[in-house]
Design a protein around this motif. Structure first.
Motif, PDB file in Angstrom:
ATOM      1  N   ARG A   1       0.795  -1.226   0.000  1.00  0.00           N
ATOM      2  CA  ARG A   1       0.000   0.000   0.000  1.00  0.00           C
ATOM      3  C   ARG A   1       0.825   1.273   0.000  1.00  0.00           C
ATOM      4  NH1 ARG A   1      -4.158  -2.935   4.124  1.00  0.00           N
ATOM      5  NH2 ARG A   1      -5.557  -3.800   2.549  1.00  0.00           N
ATOM      6  N   ASP A   2       2.076   1.201   0.408  1.00  0.00           N
ATOM      7  CA  ASP A   2       2.927   2.387   0.340  1.00  0.00           C
ATOM      8  C   ASP A   2       3.298   2.723  -1.104  1.00  0.00           C
ATOM      9  OD1 ASP A   2       4.415   0.025   0.188  1.00  0.00           O
ATOM     10  OD2 ASP A   2       6.219   0.950   1.042  1.00  0.00           O
ATOM     11  N   GLU A   3       2.998   1.800  -2.039  1.00  0.00           N
ATOM     12  CA  GLU A   3       3.293   2.030  -3.452  1.00  0.00           C
ATOM     13  C   GLU A   3       2.043   2.404  -4.249  1.00  0.00           C
ATOM     14  OE1 GLU A   3       5.444  -1.209  -5.224  1.00  0.00           O
ATOM     15  OE2 GLU A   3       6.661  -1.535  -3.421  1.00  0.00           O
ATOM     16  N   TYR A   4       0.893   2.494  -3.596  1.00  0.00           N
ATOM     17  CA  TYR A   4      -0.343   2.819  -4.301  1.00  0.00           C
ATOM     18  C   TYR A   4      -0.307   4.284  -4.737  1.00  0.00           C
ATOM     19  CZ  TYR A   4      -2.664  -1.507  -2.711  1.00  0.00           C
ATOM     20  OH  TYR A   4      -3.021  -2.815  -2.476  1.00  0.00           O
ATOM     21  N   LEU A   5      -0.483   4.517  -6.033  1.00  0.00           N
ATOM     22  CA  LEU A   5      -0.495   5.860  -6.601  1.00  0.00           C
ATOM     23  C   LEU A   5      -1.846   6.130  -7.255  1.00  0.00           C
ATOM     24  CD1 LEU A   5       3.043   5.820  -8.288  1.00  0.00           C
ATOM     25  CD2 LEU A   5       2.401   6.937  -6.139  1.00  0.00           C
ATOM     26  N   PRO A   6      -2.199   7.407  -7.466  1.00  0.00           N
ATOM     27  CA  PRO A   6      -3.463   7.719  -8.131  1.00  0.00           C
ATOM     28  C   PRO A   6      -3.608   6.968  -9.453  1.00  0.00           C
ATOM     29  CG  PRO A   6      -2.544   9.709  -7.188  1.00  0.00           C
ATOM     30  CD  PRO A   6      -1.495   8.640  -7.016  1.00  0.00           C
ATOM     31  N   ILE A   7      -4.814   6.439  -9.665  1.00  0.00           N
ATOM     32  CA  ILE A   7      -5.076   5.632 -10.858  1.00  0.00           C
ATOM     33  C   ILE A   7      -4.945   6.473 -12.126  1.00  0.00           C
ATOM     34  CG2 ILE A   7      -7.572   6.064 -10.997  1.00  0.00           C
ATOM     35  CD1 ILE A   7      -6.130   2.571 -11.303  1.00  0.00           C
ATOM     36  N   GLU A   8      -4.418   5.865 -13.173  1.00  0.00           N
ATOM     37  CA  GLU A   8      -4.404   6.466 -14.503  1.00  0.00           C
ATOM     38  C   GLU A   8      -5.308   5.622 -15.378  1.00  0.00           C
ATOM     39  OE1 GLU A   8      -0.446   6.897 -15.962  1.00  0.00           O
ATOM     40  OE2 GLU A   8       0.186   8.223 -14.318  1.00  0.00           O
ATOM     41  N   SER A   9      -6.400   6.219 -15.827  1.00  0.00           N
ATOM     42  CA  SER A   9      -7.401   5.490 -16.589  1.00  0.00           C
ATOM     43  C   SER A   9      -7.502   6.032 -18.007  1.00  0.00           C
ATOM     44  CB  SER A   9      -8.766   5.617 -15.895  1.00  0.00           C
ATOM     45  OG  SER A   9      -9.777   4.990 -16.662  1.00  0.00           O
ATOM     46  N   ARG A  10      -7.602   5.134 -18.969  1.00  0.00           N
ATOM     47  CA  ARG A  10      -7.750   5.575 -20.362  1.00  0.00           C
ATOM     48  C   ARG A  10      -9.132   6.180 -20.606  1.00  0.00           C
ATOM     49  NH1 ARG A  10      -7.764   0.790 -24.636  1.00  0.00           N
ATOM     50  NH2 ARG A  10      -8.236   2.582 -25.956  1.00  0.00           N
ATOM     51  N   TYR A  11     -10.042   6.004 -19.656  1.00  0.00           N
ATOM     52  CA  TYR A  11     -11.399   6.509 -19.823  1.00  0.00           C
ATOM     53  C   TYR A  11     -11.676   7.781 -19.039  1.00  0.00           C
ATOM     54  CZ  TYR A  11     -11.954   1.854 -21.741  1.00  0.00           C
ATOM     55  OH  TYR A  11     -11.795   0.723 -22.495  1.00  0.00           O
ATOM     56  N   CYS A  12     -10.688   8.256 -18.294  1.00  0.00           N
ATOM     57  CA  CYS A  12     -10.945   9.413 -17.440  1.00  0.00           C
ATOM     58  C   CYS A  12      -9.662  10.212 -17.252  1.00  0.00           C
ATOM     59  CB  CYS A  12     -11.492   8.938 -16.097  1.00  0.00           C
ATOM     60  SG  CYS A  12     -12.172  10.232 -15.067  1.00  0.00           S
ATOM     61  N   GLY A  13      -9.795  11.523 -17.199  1.00  0.00           N
ATOM     62  CA  GLY A  13      -8.629  12.393 -17.122  1.00  0.00           C
ATOM     63  C   GLY A  13      -8.169  12.715 -15.720  1.00  0.00           C
ATOM     64  N   ASP A  14      -8.826  12.176 -14.697  1.00  0.00           N
ATOM     65  CA  ASP A  14      -8.369  12.416 -13.327  1.00  0.00           C
ATOM     66  C   ASP A  14      -8.707  11.211 -12.471  1.00  0.00           C
ATOM     67  OD1 ASP A  14     -10.948  12.890 -11.689  1.00  0.00           O
ATOM     68  OD2 ASP A  14     -11.240  14.224 -13.400  1.00  0.00           O
ATOM     69  N   SER A  15      -8.254  11.243 -11.225  1.00  0.00           N
ATOM     70  CA  SER A  15      -8.433  10.099 -10.324  1.00  0.00           C
ATOM     71  C   SER A  15      -9.368  10.424  -9.169  1.00  0.00           C
ATOM     72  CB  SER A  15      -7.070   9.653  -9.778  1.00  0.00           C
ATOM     73  OG  SER A  15      -6.434  10.711  -9.073  1.00  0.00           O
ATOM     74  N   ARG A  16     -10.231  11.423  -9.344  1.00  0.00           N
ATOM     75  CA  ARG A  16     -11.169  11.756  -8.284  1.00  0.00           C
ATOM     76  C   ARG A  16     -12.252  10.689  -8.179  1.00  0.00           C
ATOM     77  NH1 ARG A  16     -12.360  17.925  -9.899  1.00  0.00           N
ATOM     78  NH2 ARG A  16     -12.250  16.933 -11.958  1.00  0.00           N
ATOM     79  N   PRO A  17     -12.674  10.375  -6.966  1.00  0.00           N
ATOM     80  CA  PRO A  17     -13.654   9.297  -6.773  1.00  0.00           C
ATOM     81  C   PRO A  17     -14.927   9.474  -7.583  1.00  0.00           C
ATOM     82  CG  PRO A  17     -12.696   9.927  -4.676  1.00  0.00           C
ATOM     83  CD  PRO A  17     -12.203  10.926  -5.673  1.00  0.00           C
ATOM     84  N   GLY A  18     -15.476  10.688  -7.615  1.00  0.00           N
ATOM     85  CA  GLY A  18     -16.686  10.923  -8.383  1.00  0.00           C
ATOM     86  C   GLY A  18     -16.482  10.701  -9.869  1.00  0.00           C
TER      87      GLY A  18
ATOM     88  N   LEU B   1     -12.543   7.664   8.204  1.00  0.00           N
ATOM     89  CA  LEU B   1     -13.462   7.450   7.095  1.00  0.00           C
ATOM     90  C   LEU B   1     -13.455   8.646   6.146  1.00  0.00           C
ATOM     91  CD1 LEU B   1     -15.638   5.273   6.264  1.00  0.00           C
ATOM     92  CD2 LEU B   1     -17.320   6.825   7.255  1.00  0.00           C
ATOM     93  N   ASP B   2     -13.311   8.373   4.852  1.00  0.00           N
ATOM     94  CA  ASP B   2     -13.311   9.438   3.834  1.00  0.00           C
ATOM     95  C   ASP B   2     -14.750   9.681   3.388  1.00  0.00           C
ATOM     96  OD1 ASP B   2     -12.873  11.210   1.776  1.00  0.00           O
ATOM     97  OD2 ASP B   2     -11.112  10.155   1.005  1.00  0.00           O
ATOM     98  N   VAL B   3     -15.506  10.406   4.204  1.00  0.00           N
ATOM     99  CA  VAL B   3     -16.925  10.607   3.956  1.00  0.00           C
ATOM    100  C   VAL B   3     -17.173  11.318   2.629  1.00  0.00           C
ATOM    101  CG1 VAL B   3     -19.025  11.704   4.815  1.00  0.00           C
ATOM    102  CG2 VAL B   3     -17.454  10.608   6.418  1.00  0.00           C
ATOM    103  N   ALA B   4     -16.408  12.358   2.339  1.00  0.00           N
ATOM    104  CA  ALA B   4     -16.612  13.131   1.107  1.00  0.00           C
ATOM    105  C   ALA B   4     -16.403  12.267  -0.131  1.00  0.00           C
ATOM    106  CB  ALA B   4     -15.673  14.334   1.083  1.00  0.00           C
ATOM    107  N   ALA B   5     -15.357  11.456  -0.126  1.00  0.00           N
ATOM    108  CA  ALA B   5     -15.090  10.601  -1.278  1.00  0.00           C
ATOM    109  C   ALA B   5     -16.194   9.569  -1.460  1.00  0.00           C
ATOM    110  CB  ALA B   5     -13.743   9.906  -1.114  1.00  0.00           C
ATOM    111  N   LEU B   6     -16.659   9.002  -0.369  1.00  0.00           N
ATOM    112  CA  LEU B   6     -17.719   8.003  -0.447  1.00  0.00           C
ATOM    113  C   LEU B   6     -19.021   8.610  -0.967  1.00  0.00           C
ATOM    114  CD1 LEU B   6     -16.988   6.119   2.884  1.00  0.00           C
ATOM    115  CD2 LEU B   6     -16.594   5.267   0.570  1.00  0.00           C
TER     116      LEU B   6
END
Length: 265
Positions: free
Chosen positions: A44-61, A89-94
């Motif tokens: 988990r110390d190596e987990y970085l923000p996701i890079e998705s070919r379908y989305c330009g950012d890694s925000r939960p929404g 708990l990350d209430v805003a992200a959820l």
């Protein structure tokens, strides 16, 4: 609310046109510090923000919007690593995920009834579709028995967390016993839905490490819905787990890399 900058937008023509393996997918969102991150073999110390070919950012929404609008998914598994690792708990992200219309299977590091009640109070305006109780967080067998009394069976999911085949726990109650023994006892306590997940396979794209375990437990515990995942690379991997008895299959990296694309019917 987060706005997704997608490179591809598509709509499903009909759910009935989709292959069975596609409907078995339970998409995954791993949250850490307000971003969706990519799992890497449980390190988990190596987990970085996701890079998705379908989305330009890694925000939960944004990621949740892609799952709902592009892939046509109706639910998702969310691991709140802030809650699991730090008790925050990350209430805003959820809430950003839930507002996209996805039914959330939430792992928020719940290990006891008191922690579940505290989590409920923080969520305020919505409730997860299902509560996931991970072995990694579970305090004791007694705690699981009490959770089974407080949460209805159809809303409670036990996650048998492993790493390289070894149960992932620091609790004496679960040490020195096999995954099979843990699964049997969880079923005896009333668990009717169980995730079998080996974190060592997550994000590696080499296929599931739990296929044989799913096969054996499917025969031994026919009344328990089994879910698998970790390391899914291609549709064949998902289909293989489903044929072994997995009712749903957790998938993340392969969706964002494009190896498993939105199915248009």
């Amino acid at each position: 609310m987060a706005i997704c900058l997608c490179t591809r937008r598509s709509r499903l023509t009909s759910r009935s046109d989709r292959p069975a393996w596609y409907d078995a997918i339970l998409p995954v969102i791993d949250l850490r510090f307000g971003q969706v991150v990519r799992g890497v073999a449980g390190r988990r110390d190596e987990y970085l923000p996701i890079e998705s070919r379908y989305c330009g950012d890694s925000r939960p929404g944004s990621i949740a919007h892609v799952y709902a609008a592009d892939f046509g998914f109706q639910d998702c598994y969310v691991a709140d690593l802030n809650a699991i690792l730090d008790g925050q708990l990350d209430v805003a992200a959820l809430e950003a995920i839930a507002v996209q219309g996805l039914s959330v299977w939430l792992d928020a590091g719940i290990g006891s009834v008191s922690q579940w009640q505290a989590c409920q109070a923080l969520l305020r305006d919505w409730a997860p579709y299902r509560w996931v109780v991970g072995l990694e967080s579970l305090e004791s067998w007694q705690a699981l028995a009490e959770l089974c009394l407080h949460i209805s069976p159809e809303r409670l999911v036990f996650s048998l967390d492993m790493k390289a085949g070894v149960p992932l726990t620091v609790r004496e109650d679960f040490q020195q016993i096999s995954p099979e023994q843990i699964a049997r006892h969880a079923a005896e306590l009333g668990i009717t839905s169980m995730i079998l997940l080996d974190l060592a396979a997550v994000g590696q794209g080499k296929g599931s490490q739990t296929q044989h375990l799913i096969q054996s437990l499917k025969e031994e515990l026919p009344g328990v819905q089994l879910l698998g995942g970790g390391g899914m690379n291609w549709p064949d991997d998902i289909q293989s787990l489903a044929q072994c008895g997995a009712a749903r299959v957790l998938v993340a990296s392969a969706l964002h890399d494009g190896r498993i694309a939105p199915h248009l019917g």
